[in-house]
Write an enzyme that holds these catalytic residues in place. Structure first.
Site, PDB file in Angstrom:
ATOM      1  CG  ASP A 150      36.184  33.754  46.203  1.00 33.63           C
ATOM      2  OD1 ASP A 150      36.634  33.738  47.363  1.00 33.63           O
ATOM      3  OD2 ASP A 150      36.877  34.064  45.211  1.00 33.63           O
ATOM      4  CG  ASP A 157      43.271  36.959  43.883  1.00 35.33           C
ATOM      5  OD1 ASP A 157      42.368  36.129  44.015  1.00 35.33           O
ATOM      6  OD2 ASP A 157      43.364  37.986  44.576  1.00 35.33           O
ATOM      7  CG  ASP A 181      44.895  31.538  43.596  1.00 32.63           C
ATOM      8  OD1 ASP A 181      44.969  32.673  43.116  1.00 32.63           O
ATOM      9  OD2 ASP A 181      43.839  31.003  43.966  1.00 32.63           O
ATOM     10  CD  GLU A 209      38.839  36.330  41.412  1.00 29.03           C
ATOM     11  OE1 GLU A 209      37.840  36.134  42.102  1.00 29.03           O
ATOM     12  OE2 GLU A 209      39.893  36.821  41.872  1.00 29.03           O
TER      13      GLU A 209
HETATM   14  C1  GLC Z   1      39.818  36.698  44.877  1.00 27.86           C
HETATM   15  C2  GLC Z   1      39.883  35.440  45.696  1.00 27.86           C
HETATM   16  C3  GLC Z   1      39.224  35.703  47.006  1.00 27.86           C
HETATM   17  C4  GLC Z   1      39.972  36.817  47.717  1.00 27.86           C
HETATM   18  C5  GLC Z   1      40.077  38.058  46.846  1.00 27.86           C
HETATM   19  C6  GLC Z   1      41.098  39.014  47.373  1.00 27.86           C
HETATM   20  O1  GLC Z   1      38.517  37.067  44.583  1.00 27.86           O
HETATM   21  O2  GLC Z   1      39.292  34.386  44.983  1.00 27.86           O
HETATM   22  O3  GLC Z   1      39.161  34.551  47.809  1.00 27.86           O
HETATM   23  O4  GLC Z   1      39.331  37.142  48.907  1.00 27.86           O
HETATM   24  O5  GLC Z   1      40.488  37.725  45.542  1.00 27.86           O
HETATM   25  O6  GLC Z   1      42.389  38.509  47.188  1.00 27.86           O
END
Ligand code: GLC
Length: 546
Positions: free
Chosen positions: A317, A199, A98, A255
């Site tokens: 999440d 991310d 990640d 993501e």
């Molecule tokens: C993404 C991650 C989450 C985090 C956010 C900020 O959505 O999956 O857990 O809080 O990014 O980095």
């Protein structure tokens, strides 16, 4: 595995602090994770997604990185990390990391410098703006609640943070930031990582005029129009892709913070991210065949055949699907979870299993506000308390918004800390955890765990289940059913999301014969025309030529 190995892989998300503690401090780490690789190998997965393991003050549990080149001491040493990757690879398990490119921790050396003065060389690495009439530069809200701007008295400016104030957004308009981040990617690729989960990748660019965001009609709910998916983002994604793919066989999953398939589709495919998380499907709130079907169908219609969906229903999440899709009956919950597993592992797409879903782990409910761990939950709690609400109301909201629910320790055995650690874990275990542990399910042939193992094995051995295209994809009376085809072989999948048995005319779907591959409710499938599909039943069969 060759180029494009990821198209055929089953991924498993490991939330590092909660998976297995190897040194007895109550926090999961690389030593613990390495000791469980044989379990993962037997489960049959081919790739691990590691949540952030870099040095971090952990305001957001590692999504606030203070040093991209160091392993956080809670998780072990660089040698522990390298040994883990080596041991995973020896078992033909790939590892993706990640990576948070959008923001750093406020403790990162870059930000420490940046906030020194307005003319510091790192000032422009972050997004600093002057106050507007003694207030923040615009109305942008943080995704964790409240304004997205934090005032810095020393330099009389605000800095931007899309998440917590300790997660400071980098200024990707500055080429030095990009270069620094490419160095980071190079470092980990050279260490042998097989790719990245990027991310909130669509947040990298923001509107340069800093226009105010609009609100949904007559509500105070902000539409995030100008703080994500902004100009230049697709070029950046392409550059990142080109760089990462200059290494052979690397994989990128993004993501993209959106549930809109039309947005998601812009980010994936050849030359971009290999896949993105399909929140349009993954975060559906209800156990409802029709809405799941509509999303599967839309992905067929909106994606080109070079764009592959991802299939997931839980993550760190969100609520675990077993709890989210519950109708309150424990046995039904597990049957529904098996149905979801069956769909995830046989529909078209790249599946991502969230740790613990394979043993039917339930959401954790926080009963004491002092044990809230997640920043989003804490912010929600404090906000309500400050605005005069009772402790009960605030806690309920914190449980709703907070993400502790899906982050409880992996349930390995019946011992007091579930075999996760010899010490009190950093986060509580759910009540009744002892009903669902690896230890008690592994020997029960009809357990959810055994079903996952059989499904993954089947998928790993069956080309159609990994690579087939749909020739039919249908919905009728709470049933989703499809036929997938690859190299003249066909697989039929049937899933009954309803509470009642349903008739299905198989001869209408396929005029020859079939053979059952797997089901959670039957051991053979008659070759008669009409069959009765039981509630929560999964049927996967291979279609035969006469
Ligand atoms: C993404 C991650 C989450 C985090 C956010 C900020 O959505 O999956 O857990 O809080 O990014 O980095």
């Amino acid at each position: 595995m060759e180029q494009n190995w990821w198209k055929q892989a089953v991924f498993y998300e490991v939330y590092i602090p909660s998976f297995c503690d190897g040194n007895g401090d109550g926090i999961g780490d690389f030593k613990g994770l390495t000791s469980k690789l044989d379990y993962l190998k037997e489960l049959g997965i081919n790739g691990i997604w590691l949540t952030p393991f870099y040095k971090s003050p952990k305001v957001d549990n590692g999504y606030d990185i203070a040093d991209y080149y160091q392993i956080d001491q809670d998780y072990g040493s660089m040698a522990d990390f390298e040994y883990f990757v080596q041991m995973a690879n020896e078992r033909q398990i790939k590892v993706i990391a990640d990576l948070v490119l959008n923001h750093t921790s406020s403790e990162h050396a870059w930000f420490q410098e940046s906030k020194q003065s307005k003319n510091n060389t790192k000032r422009d690495w972050y997004i600093w703006r002057d106050p507007v009439v003694q207030g923040p530069p615009n109305n942008w809200e943080s995704f964790f609640g409240g304004t997205a701007w934090e005032y810095d008295e020393a330099t009389d400016q605000y800095y931007y943070h899309a998440f917590a104030k300790e997660q400071v957004d980098l200024n990707w308009a500055n080429p030095d930031v990009k270069n620094a981040m490419f160095d980071v990617m190079k470092f980990w690729l050279d260490k042998g990582i097989d790719g990245f989960r990027l991310d909130v990748i669509n947040f990298l660019t923001v509107n340069r005029d800093f226009k105010n965001n609009p609100y949904k009609n007559n509500t105070d709910e902000q539409i995030h129009l100008f703080d994500k998916d902004q100009e230049g983002i697709l070029d950046l994604v392409k550059e990142i892709s080109q760089f990462v793919h200059s290494y052979p066989s690397k994989f990128l999953v993004g993501e993209v913070g959106s549930e809109d398939l039309n947005v998601l589709k812009d980010y994936c495919g050849p030359g971009k991210l290999d896949v993105v998380f399909n929140f349009n499907l993954g975060s559906l709130p209800k156990f409802d065949a029709e809405s799941i079907f509509l999303q599967l169908k839309q992905m067929e219609q909106i994606y080109t055949n070079q764009q592959i969906p991802t299939l997931f229903f839980s993550s760190h999440d969100m609520s675990r699907h077993i709890s989210r899709f519950s109708n309150g009956d424990r046995q039904d919950e597990e049957e529904r979870a098996k149905l979801i597993a069956g769909l995830m592992l046989s529909a078209k797409g790249v599946p991502f299993i969230y740790y613990g879903d394979e043993i039917g782990m339930r959401d954790l409910i926080i009963e004491d506000p002092s044990t809230l761990k997640d920043v989003q939950g804490k912010i929600a709690y404090e906000f309500l308390i400050k605005s005069g609400h009772s402790r009960e109301v605030a806690l309920e909201e914190a449980n709703k918004k907070g993400r502790d629910k899906s982050r409880s320790p992996m349930q390995w055995d019946q011992s007091s800390f579930a075999g996760f650690s010899t010490a009190e874990p950093w986060i509580h275990l759910p009540n009744n955890f002892h009903l669902n542990t690896v230890e008690n399910l592994i020997h029960e042939p009809f357990s959810i765990l055994c079903f996952y193992r059989q499904l993954i094995k089947l998928r790993n051995e069956n080309d159609v289940m990994r690579l087939g295209s749909y020739t039919r994809l249908e919905y009728k009376n709470h049933l989703i059913y499809f036929i997938r085809e690859y190299n003249n072989e066909r697989v039929l999948g049937i899933f009954n999301f309803g509470g009642m048995s349903q008739f299905l005319d198989l001869k209408e779907l396929y005029k020859h014969s079939w053979k059952l591959l797997i089901s959670n409710k039957r051991s053979s499938l008659e070759n008669q025309s009409e069959i009765v599909v039981l509630p929560n039943e999964v049927i996967i069969a291979s279609l035969l030529e006469d």
